[in-house]
Design a protein around this motif. Structure first.
Motif, short mmCIF file in Angstrom:
data_model
loop_
_atom_site.label_atom_id
_atom_site.label_comp_id
_atom_site.label_asym_id
_atom_site.label_seq_id
_atom_site.Cartn_x
_atom_site.Cartn_y
_atom_site.Cartn_z
N LYS A 12 -4.40 8.61 8.65
CA LYS A 12 -3.90 9.05 7.35
C LYS A 12 -3.30 10.45 7.44
O LYS A 12 -2.36 10.78 6.71
CB LYS A 12 -5.03 9.01 6.32
CG LYS A 12 -5.47 7.60 5.96
CD LYS A 12 -6.53 7.58 4.88
CE LYS A 12 -6.93 6.15 4.53
NZ LYS A 12 -7.96 6.09 3.48
N SER A 16 0.37 11.46 6.20
CA SER A 16 0.56 12.52 5.22
C SER A 16 1.57 13.55 5.71
O SER A 16 2.43 14.02 4.95
CB SER A 16 -0.77 13.21 4.92
OG SER A 16 -1.66 12.32 4.27
N SER A 46 -3.56 8.33 -1.30
CA SER A 46 -2.67 8.37 -0.12
C SER A 46 -1.66 9.52 -0.15
O SER A 46 -1.52 10.23 0.86
CB SER A 46 -1.94 7.04 0.05
OG SER A 46 -2.84 5.99 0.36
N LEU A 194 3.71 3.29 0.38
CA LEU A 194 2.54 3.71 1.15
C LEU A 194 1.50 2.61 1.17
O LEU A 194 1.07 2.12 0.12
CB LEU A 194 1.93 4.98 0.53
CG LEU A 194 2.89 6.16 0.32
CD1 LEU A 194 2.14 7.32 -0.33
CD2 LEU A 194 3.52 6.60 1.63
N SER A 196 -2.24 1.43 3.17
CA SER A 196 -3.32 1.74 4.10
C SER A 196 -4.32 0.60 4.12
O SER A 196 -4.61 0.00 3.08
CB SER A 196 -4.01 3.06 3.72
OG SER A 196 -4.62 2.96 2.45
#
Length: 235
Positions: A12, A16, A46, A194, A196
Motif C-alpha cells: 500500500k 500511495s 486507500s 484504486l 486492494s
C-alpha cells in the motif's frame, strides 16, 4: 472499451507514493495548460496517505479546485461524511488554500439538492484527475448495483445525480447519496481506480467480463470509450 492501464504494487505504501506522484503531475499539468486544475476525490483509507502527502506540497493551490466524487446525504459534521474526511487529510497545510466544492447542500434530500449540485459541478469544467474506489459488490462512486437512480446515473448527460442504494453490508445504513454520473466520471483527463485485496481484484476481473452494468456498475466505466483509466492494485 475504456483506455485501461493496470499497475501492480507490492504494498500500500508503494501504491500511495505512485498515486501522490500521479496527482501532483496531473494538477501541475492542468495549471500549466489552462491556468487551473480540478481534482475529484473519493473517501476511503486507500487514498488517505497520498492526500496527506499532497497537502504538504507547495503547489499553486489557489488555482486548484477539489470536489467530491460522491457523498452520503449527511452534514459535514457526521462521522460518515466524505467531506469531513477530505478536510482532515487533503485540505490541510498548503492544501487548505484549495477551492473546495462540496456535494451536500441545504436541501432536505439528495434529489431536491441535485440541481444546485449540478450547477456547481458544471461550473468546474473538465476534471484533471478523478479518483475512484470500488466495493466488493462492484459499485464505484455511489453507483450501487440496482440502486434507485442507477439507470439514470449511467445514461444521463448530467454530471451528478441522486442515488438511493439498496441497503447492504457495503452501503451501511446511509443509503441516500449524491454521486458523479457515468458522464461525470468520463468528464476527466484521467481517472484512477484504486483496488486492494484479492476480493476486490476478483470483482474487478469479473467486471471486465460481459454482463449487466446494473449488476456490476463498474462495468459501465470499463466499457466507456471516452474514459482514460489507470487501475492501481495492491494485495
Amino acid at each position: 472499451m475504456a483506455q485501461i492501464t493496470e499497475r501492480f504494487f507490492e504494498s500500500k505504501e508503494e501504491l500511495s507514493n505512485a498515486l501522490a506522484s500521479l496527482l501532483e503531475a496531473g494538477l501541475v499539468a492542468g495549471i500549466e495548460q489552462k491556468g487551473n486544475a480540478v481534482l475529484m476525490v473519493s473517501g476511503g483509507s486507500s487514498p488517505a496517505p497520498a492526500y496527506r502527502h499532497l497537502s504538504q506540497l507547495p503547489l499553486a493551490w489557489d488555482k486548484i479546485s477539489v470536489a467530491m466524487v460522491d457523498e452520503r446525504w449527511v452534514d459535514a459534521s457526521h462521522e460518515k461524511s466524505n467531506e469531513a474526511f477530505i478536510k482532515s487529510t487533503l485540505l490541510q497545510e498548503y492544501g487548505a488554500k484549495a477551492n473546495f466544492v462540496t456535494m451536500k447542500n441545504s436541501a432536505t434530500t439528495a434529489q431536491a439538492g441535485q440541481a444546485e449540485c449540478e450547477q456547481a459541478y458544471r461550473a468546474l469544467g473538465k476534471a484533471d484527475v478523478t479518483i475512484l474506489g470500488m466495493g466488493p459488490d462492484g459499485h464505484t462512486a455511489s453507483l450501487f448495483p440496482h440502486a434507485d437512480g442507477l439507470e439514470h446515473g449511467l445514461n444521463t448527460s448530467d454530471t451528478v445525480c441522486a442515488i438511493n442504494a439498496k441497503q447492504s453490508e457495503v452501503t451501511g445504513s446511509i443509503i441516500e447519496r449524491m454521486t458523479l454520473t457515468l458522464n461525470g466520471i468520463a468528464n476527466s483527463q484521467q481517472a484512477v481506480l484504486l483496488i486492494s485485496g484479492d476480493e476486490k481484484r476478483a470483482m474487478y476481473e469479473l467486471a471486465k467480463q460481459p454482463g449487466s452494468e446494473l449488476d456490476i456498475p463498474l462495468r459501465a466505466v470499463l466499457n466507456h470509450s471516452d474514459i482514460n483509466l489507470t487501475v492501481f492494485w495492491c494485495p
